[in-house]
Design a protein around this motif. Structure first.
Motif, PDB file in Angstrom:
ATOM      1  N   THR A  81      12.711   5.019  -2.351  1.00 15.47           N
ATOM      2  CA  THR A  81      11.469   5.792  -2.433  1.00 15.47           C
ATOM      3  C   THR A  81      10.268   4.887  -2.134  1.00 15.47           C
ATOM      4  O   THR A  81      10.344   3.660  -2.234  1.00 15.47           O
ATOM      5  CB  THR A  81      11.274   6.397  -3.838  1.00 15.47           C
ATOM      6  N   LEU A  82       9.153   5.511  -1.773  1.00 10.56           N
ATOM      7  CA  LEU A  82       7.917   4.744  -1.545  1.00 10.56           C
ATOM      8  C   LEU A  82       7.534   3.965  -2.797  1.00 10.56           C
ATOM      9  O   LEU A  82       7.068   2.819  -2.716  1.00 10.56           O
ATOM     10  CB  LEU A  82       6.771   5.694  -1.166  1.00 10.56           C
ATOM     11  N   ILE A 118       0.796  -1.240   0.000  1.00  7.01           N
ATOM     12  CA  ILE A 118       0.000   0.000   0.000  1.00  7.01           C
ATOM     13  C   ILE A 118       0.825   1.285   0.000  1.00  7.01           C
ATOM     14  O   ILE A 118       0.300   2.343  -0.306  1.00  7.01           O
ATOM     15  CB  ILE A 118      -0.963   0.039   1.202  1.00  7.01           C
ATOM     16  N   TYR A 119       2.115   1.226   0.314  1.00  6.97           N
ATOM     17  CA  TYR A 119       2.831   2.449   0.689  1.00  6.97           C
ATOM     18  C   TYR A 119       2.887   3.498  -0.418  1.00  6.97           C
ATOM     19  O   TYR A 119       2.808   4.696  -0.133  1.00  6.97           O
ATOM     20  CB  TYR A 119       4.235   2.104   1.176  1.00  6.97           C
ATOM     21  N   ALA A 120       3.023   3.075  -1.670  1.00  4.80           N
ATOM     22  CA  ALA A 120       3.089   4.076  -2.749  1.00  4.80           C
ATOM     23  C   ALA A 120       1.759   4.802  -2.907  1.00  4.80           C
ATOM     24  O   ALA A 120       1.714   5.977  -3.294  1.00  4.80           O
ATOM     25  CB  ALA A 120       3.502   3.407  -4.055  1.00  4.80           C
ATOM     26  N   ASP A 121       0.645   4.104  -2.614  1.00  2.00           N
ATOM     27  CA  ASP A 121      -0.678   4.738  -2.660  1.00  2.00           C
ATOM     28  C   ASP A 121      -0.950   5.565  -1.406  1.00  2.00           C
ATOM     29  O   ASP A 121      -1.630   6.596  -1.470  1.00  2.00           O
ATOM     30  CB  ASP A 121      -1.787   3.671  -2.749  1.00  2.00           C
ATOM     31  N   TYR A 156       7.049  15.459   5.157  1.00  2.20           N
ATOM     32  CA  TYR A 156       7.607  14.773   6.338  1.00  2.20           C
ATOM     33  C   TYR A 156       7.459  13.263   6.212  1.00  2.20           C
ATOM     34  O   TYR A 156       8.392  12.500   6.474  1.00  2.20           O
ATOM     35  CB  TYR A 156       6.922  15.258   7.624  1.00  2.20           C
ATOM     36  N   PHE A 157       6.252  12.818   5.852  1.00  2.00           N
ATOM     37  CA  PHE A 157       6.002  11.378   5.768  1.00  2.00           C
ATOM     38  C   PHE A 157       6.943  10.723   4.762  1.00  2.00           C
ATOM     39  O   PHE A 157       7.595   9.716   5.050  1.00  2.00           O
ATOM     40  CB  PHE A 157       4.544  11.114   5.370  1.00  2.00           C
ATOM     41  N   ARG A 158       7.040  11.340   3.579  1.00  4.08           N
ATOM     42  CA  ARG A 158       7.893  10.750   2.550  1.00  4.08           C
ATOM     43  C   ARG A 158       9.348  10.714   2.997  1.00  4.08           C
ATOM     44  O   ARG A 158      10.025   9.685   2.880  1.00  4.08           O
ATOM     45  CB  ARG A 158       7.743  11.532   1.233  1.00  4.08           C
ATOM     46  N   ARG A 159       9.823  11.811   3.533  1.00  5.15           N
ATOM     47  CA  ARG A 159      11.232  11.904   3.930  1.00  5.15           C
ATOM     48  C   ARG A 159      11.550  10.880   5.029  1.00  5.15           C
ATOM     49  O   ARG A 159      12.522  10.130   4.942  1.00  5.15           O
ATOM     50  CB  ARG A 159      11.532  13.325   4.412  1.00  5.15           C
ATOM     51  N   GLU A 171      11.146   7.187   3.642  1.00  3.30           N
ATOM     52  CA  GLU A 171      12.143   6.839   2.628  1.00  3.30           C
ATOM     53  C   GLU A 171      13.529   6.711   3.256  1.00  3.30           C
ATOM     54  O   GLU A 171      14.330   5.870   2.835  1.00  3.30           O
ATOM     55  CB  GLU A 171      12.105   7.840   1.474  1.00  3.30           C
ATOM     56  N   THR A 172      13.800   7.504   4.259  1.00  3.22           N
ATOM     57  CA  THR A 172      15.070   7.349   4.993  1.00  3.22           C
ATOM     58  C   THR A 172      15.115   5.986   5.678  1.00  3.22           C
ATOM     59  O   THR A 172      16.122   5.264   5.611  1.00  3.22           O
ATOM     60  CB  THR A 172      15.208   8.471   6.045  1.00  3.22           C
TER      61      THR A 172
END
Lengths: 237, 237
Positions: A142-143, A115-118, A130-133, A136-137
């Motif tokens: 990347t998601l 689900i993460y990319a969605d 914030y969530f992506r950074r 992804e860290t």
């Protein structure tokens, strides 16, 4: 009595956290109706000042401040012993702890790439960077890279659910004939997947019929609690 | 009251079945002292005549004939409700069923290649040809081939135990502060591995300290029940 539930929210008030979902169900199970404080990732300073750590759900209960979903469930069980039990006793609580850890570390991790990319589109726009950074860290990619092979990975993710499917083919709920906290734990992962992606992980899984029917029962209970808030934002994407 | 326990035995009366072990512990938990009928694989005609199927454990209890370890545990719980509970109530029983299925299909399968090539020497010499033929047909390879990569496979087998290890680092038993049937279920797999091979799967696992200590508590309880019978036949190999 003042009971306050700090609950994670996403885009337009969507409920996006499996940990907040299990507490929402636990509160309904106990017949408790708290004041809800919708909490974005951006609200971390308030959460930290309140609890000394960064995560929700948090319960404020007549002076107690309890964080971590497992600790909250135990708090509710011990503080409201005359209301319907979440665990059905000490042995049930012990076993629920193992199921909680399994659900978070095995089931949850198996579902996450599904689900993460969605899921990023369920996050409040102000929280997305914030969530992506942060994720992804943590993931080292990347998601979108993390979810790229999700179709190929789905059979393995569902294989993780095989003991659940077999159990639910024999009994209506994980806790037996009636739902309890073990149901809310596992359901919260499927509810997170259900709200976090337009693609139903159980849609084509002919081997997951009992789990799919259980999920529908879980969505419908407590006055249709699983559908009380908006689902995946198909139209606003 | 006549209570009879048909229990799987191997070489010189060794107790070689995880399913029989969990019933042996359940009987001790209930304070029941049955007549034991040691049962070899060669005794299948007697077992079939008694129960209509081939497997032990079986309990004969005042006219009831109950096979399948889960069904036996439920029978004991329902028939002896005034003795110490195996499940701690309905919700505990429900959750125990999920843990039972997980233990048999995930944990047990992960441990099986760790011991199977050694395990044949725990079988009664008269049962070894049957055991080897039936298992090798099922596996599609020899026992030795099945266990050939066990050193490389051990980390993955122990990874399956990670939720158990974390749970046992927080509480003394799977059932919480005191042991119950969920403990007997999972312990039976480790007991099977412990008796079925001279190599301890937990020996070098520095990440499995809580599980190793719990296993020692489980061996010692009910009067040292886990050590009541002979272990792996090092000297007779």
């Amino acid at each position: 009595m003042v009971l306050i539930f700090h609950e994670r929210v996403g885009l337009d008030g969507r409920r996006i956290s499996p940990f907040s979902w299990r507490i929402r169900y636990a509160l309904a199970h106990k017949g408790l109706d708290p004041d809800v404080v919708p909490t974005r990732f951006a609200d971390v300073a308030r959460i930290r000042a309140l609890s000394g750590q960064d995560l929700v759900p948090i319960i404020e209960d007549d002076g107690y401040v309890v964080h971590d979903s497992w600790s909250i469930a135990c708090h509710l069980e011990d503080r409201y012993p005359d209301r319907p039990s979440l665990f059905g006793g000490a042995a049930g609580r012990g076993a629920a702890r193992l199921i909680n850890v399994w659900s978070d570390t095995v089931l949850g991790r198996a579902m996450r790439p599904q689900i993460y990319a969605d899921f990023i589109r369920c996050i409040d726009p102000g929280d997305r960077a914030y969530f992506r950074r942060s994720r992804e860290t943590q993931l080292g990619m990347t998601l979108e890279q993390y979810s790229a092979d999700r179709d190929a990975a789905l059979p393995a993710a569902l294989a993780v659910c095989a003991p659940l499917e077999r159990t639910l083919s024999e009994q209506q709920f994980v806790a037996g004939g009636a739902p309890a906290y073990v149901d809310y734990i596992i359901f919260s992962v499927f509810q997170w997947a259900r709200i976090g992606s337009p693609r139903d992980v159980l849609a084509d899984a002919t081997t997951m019929n009992a789990t799919r029917e259980w999920r529908a029962r879980m969505v419908a209970m407590h006055g249709g609690l699983g559908d009380r808030f908006a689902g995946y934002p198909i139209d606003t994407a």
